[in-house]
Motif scaffolding. Structure first.
Motif, PDB file in Angstrom:
ATOM      1  N   GLY A 175       0.802  -1.215   0.000  1.00 49.44           N
ATOM      2  CA  GLY A 175       0.000   0.000   0.000  1.00 49.44           C
ATOM      3  C   GLY A 175       0.833   1.262   0.000  1.00 49.44           C
ATOM      4  N   ASN A 176       2.139   1.161   0.296  1.00 46.31           N
ATOM      5  CA  ASN A 176       3.019   2.332   0.260  1.00 46.31           C
ATOM      6  C   ASN A 176       3.487   2.603  -1.164  1.00 46.31           C
ATOM      7  N   TYR A 177       4.007   3.811  -1.379  1.00 44.82           N
ATOM      8  CA  TYR A 177       4.571   4.193  -2.670  1.00 44.82           C
ATOM      9  C   TYR A 177       6.067   4.440  -2.513  1.00 44.82           C
ATOM     10  N   VAL A 178       6.825   4.019  -3.507  1.00 49.54           N
ATOM     11  CA  VAL A 178       8.280   4.171  -3.462  1.00 49.54           C
ATOM     12  C   VAL A 178       8.784   4.698  -4.799  1.00 49.54           C
ATOM     13  N   ASP A 179       9.994   5.285  -4.763  1.00 48.92           N
ATOM     14  CA  ASP A 179      10.740   5.626  -5.970  1.00 48.92           C
ATOM     15  C   ASP A 179      11.860   4.607  -6.135  1.00 48.92           C
ATOM     16  N   ILE A 180      12.209   4.312  -7.372  1.00 52.03           N
ATOM     17  CA  ILE A 180      13.263   3.345  -7.662  1.00 52.03           C
ATOM     18  C   ILE A 180      14.516   4.102  -8.092  1.00 52.03           C
ATOM     19  N   ILE A 181      15.634   3.842  -7.400  1.00 51.85           N
ATOM     20  CA  ILE A 181      16.917   4.468  -7.714  1.00 51.85           C
ATOM     21  C   ILE A 181      17.862   3.384  -8.216  1.00 51.85           C
ATOM     22  N   VAL A 182      18.543   3.647  -9.330  1.00 53.24           N
ATOM     23  CA  VAL A 182      19.531   2.709  -9.861  1.00 53.24           C
ATOM     24  C   VAL A 182      20.912   3.354  -9.790  1.00 53.24           C
ATOM     25  N   GLU A 225      36.416  11.340 -23.700  1.00 53.72           N
ATOM     26  CA  GLU A 225      37.446  11.064 -22.717  1.00 53.72           C
ATOM     27  C   GLU A 225      36.872  11.112 -21.298  1.00 53.72           C
ATOM     28  N   ALA A 226      35.605  10.681 -21.139  1.00 54.83           N
ATOM     29  CA  ALA A 226      34.981  10.686 -19.814  1.00 54.83           C
ATOM     30  C   ALA A 226      35.727   9.754 -18.878  1.00 54.83           C
ATOM     31  N   THR A 227      36.036  10.238 -17.708  1.00 54.62           N
ATOM     32  CA  THR A 227      36.772   9.440 -16.732  1.00 54.62           C
ATOM     33  C   THR A 227      35.812   8.580 -15.922  1.00 54.62           C
ATOM     34  N   GLN A 228      36.387   7.624 -15.182  1.00 55.68           N
ATOM     35  CA  GLN A 228      35.577   6.771 -14.315  1.00 55.68           C
ATOM     36  C   GLN A 228      34.811   7.619 -13.311  1.00 55.68           C
ATOM     37  N   ARG A 229      35.409   8.707 -12.877  1.00 55.32           N
ATOM     38  CA  ARG A 229      34.771   9.602 -11.914  1.00 55.32           C
ATOM     39  C   ARG A 229      33.497  10.213 -12.488  1.00 55.32           C
ATOM     40  N   GLU A 230      33.450  10.446 -13.788  1.00 53.50           N
ATOM     41  CA  GLU A 230      32.301  11.065 -14.429  1.00 53.50           C
ATOM     42  C   GLU A 230      31.250  10.042 -14.839  1.00 53.50           C
ATOM     43  N   ARG A 231      31.601   8.775 -15.001  1.00 52.14           N
ATOM     44  CA  ARG A 231      30.672   7.763 -15.503  1.00 52.14           C
ATOM     45  C   ARG A 231      29.782   7.180 -14.427  1.00 52.14           C
ATOM     46  N   ASN A 232      30.246   7.016 -13.186  1.00 46.19           N
ATOM     47  CA  ASN A 232      29.420   6.470 -12.109  1.00 46.19           C
ATOM     48  C   ASN A 232      28.270   7.427 -11.800  1.00 46.19           C
ATOM     49  N   ILE A 233      27.049   6.886 -11.710  1.00 47.48           N
ATOM     50  CA  ILE A 233      25.873   7.739 -11.506  1.00 47.48           C
ATOM     51  C   ILE A 233      24.793   6.983 -10.743  1.00 47.48           C
ATOM     52  N   SER A 234      24.031   7.712  -9.904  1.00 48.83           N
ATOM     53  CA  SER A 234      22.822   7.218  -9.250  1.00 48.83           C
ATOM     54  C   SER A 234      21.671   8.110  -9.687  1.00 48.83           C
ATOM     55  N   LYS A 235      20.583   7.482 -10.145  1.00 50.13           N
ATOM     56  CA  LYS A 235      19.482   8.254 -10.732  1.00 50.13           C
ATOM     57  C   LYS A 235      18.151   7.608 -10.410  1.00 50.13           C
ATOM     58  N   ILE A 236      17.134   8.440 -10.108  1.00 48.93           N
ATOM     59  CA  ILE A 236      15.759   7.952  -9.932  1.00 48.93           C
ATOM     60  C   ILE A 236      15.198   7.637 -11.318  1.00 48.93           C
ATOM     61  N   VAL A 237      14.816   6.376 -11.535  1.00 52.54           N
ATOM     62  CA  VAL A 237      14.311   5.975 -12.850  1.00 52.54           C
ATOM     63  C   VAL A 237      12.804   5.745 -12.858  1.00 52.54           C
ATOM     64  N   LEU A 238      12.205   5.449 -11.708  1.00 53.65           N
ATOM     65  CA  LEU A 238      10.756   5.256 -11.620  1.00 53.65           C
ATOM     66  C   LEU A 238      10.249   5.947 -10.363  1.00 53.65           C
ATOM     67  N   GLU A 239       9.080   6.574 -10.456  1.00 53.91           N
ATOM     68  CA  GLU A 239       8.530   7.315  -9.324  1.00 53.91           C
ATOM     69  C   GLU A 239       7.108   6.854  -8.998  1.00 53.91           C
TER      70      GLU A 239
END
Length: 277
Positions: free
Chosen positions: A135-142, A151-165
């Motif tokens: 019955g609760n609602y959640v957001d999904i973070i990947v 020339e994107a570095t490893q530091r720039e490629r790692n990401i956390s993002k809300i994909v579903l709300e």
């Protein structure tokens, strides 16, 4: 004598009147009230997803001016129907609380038409410490890595993002009871999603790790975020400002003072001359 006889007659009349009032009151109490009706109510607490049986319902008197819309007056029409919301003892049963006729019961009865149920594995951290209840609602973070560009570095490629709300939690583990308020740490959560959201969620869990963010039940607003990367989480320290180079001190050349000389003017005839020594 006459007075005594009159008193006796009056006493008998009062007793008969009281008896008539009592009999009339009992008769009125036994008559069905015109302002009430009889509807079907639950005879016990029933959880959503359960199939109704005759033992779970009963008839009860209900004020006619407050009978719920589409309430049932015939308990036989409820045999085999499945609840899509929990019902408490004495609560009226209506069509709004039932799954469509022909539903077999269980979790499938709780899924909204046009949507799907998908299960994701969680732990005590991902599952919001057990507070993600049915019955609760959640957001999904990947949490994943972006595709390398340039020339994107490893530091720039790692990401956390809300994909579903605002995703509805249908069940935790194998329970769909929505009356439980205590946290329960489980290893799986079943979510209600659209077909497109099911594809997004399946891809997200295959390319990274998932987390659930519990949200307010009545909050409809979308989160407009760009995602968090290591670069935004730990920004690089600014380079120190260059220190201006010190200019060499100017060289002062001192000219030695000429020695002091004593001069004497000598007049030779009409021509004066100066002699210094």
């Amino acid at each position: 004598m006459k007075n005594q006889r009159a008193l006796i007659v009056m006493a008998v009349a009062v007793l008969l009147a009281l008896a008539a009032v009592a009999l009339a009151g009992r008769w009125l109490l036994r008559q069905p009230s015109n302002s009430s009706g009889r509807i079907v109510v639950a005879s016990t607490d029933i959880n959503l997803g359960q199939r109704l049986t005759p033992e779970m319902v009963k008839m009860a008197d209900w004020p006619a001016d407050s009978v719920p819309k589409n309430a049932f007056v015939d308990p036989t029409k409820l045999n085999g129907r499945v609840l899509k919301s929990s019902v408490l003892l004495g609560e009226p049963l209506s069509e709004a609380k039932l799954a469509p006729a022909g539903t077999l019961g269980g979790l499938s009865a709780l899924i909204t038409e046009g949507k799907r149920a998908i299960t994701v594995r969680v732990n005590d951290v991902v599952g919001v410490a057990g507070f993600a209840l049915p019955g609760n609602y959640v957001d999904i973070i990947v949490s994943t890595q972006k595709e390398a560009t340039g020339e994107a570095t490893q530091r720039e490629r790692n990401i956390s993002k809300i994909v579903l709300e605002r995703i509805l939690v249908l069940a935790v583990a194998q329970e769909v009871n929505r009356d439980e308020t205590k946290p329960r740490v489980v290893n799986a959560v079943t979510l209600e999603v659209t077909p497109a959201q099911a594809e997004t969620l399946d891809l997200a869990r295959s390319v990274g790790t998932l987390s659930l963010a519990l949200r307010n039940q009545v909050d409809p607003h979308a989160a407009d975020t760009l995602g968090a990367t290591k670069l935004t989480l730990l920004p690089a320290a600014a380079a120190p400002a260059p220190v201006p180079a010190k200019l060499p001190a100017p060289v002062v050349h001192r000219v030695a003072a000429a020695p002091r000389r004593t001069c004497v003017t000598v007049i030779n005839g009409l021509r004066p001359t100066s002699e210094c020594f």
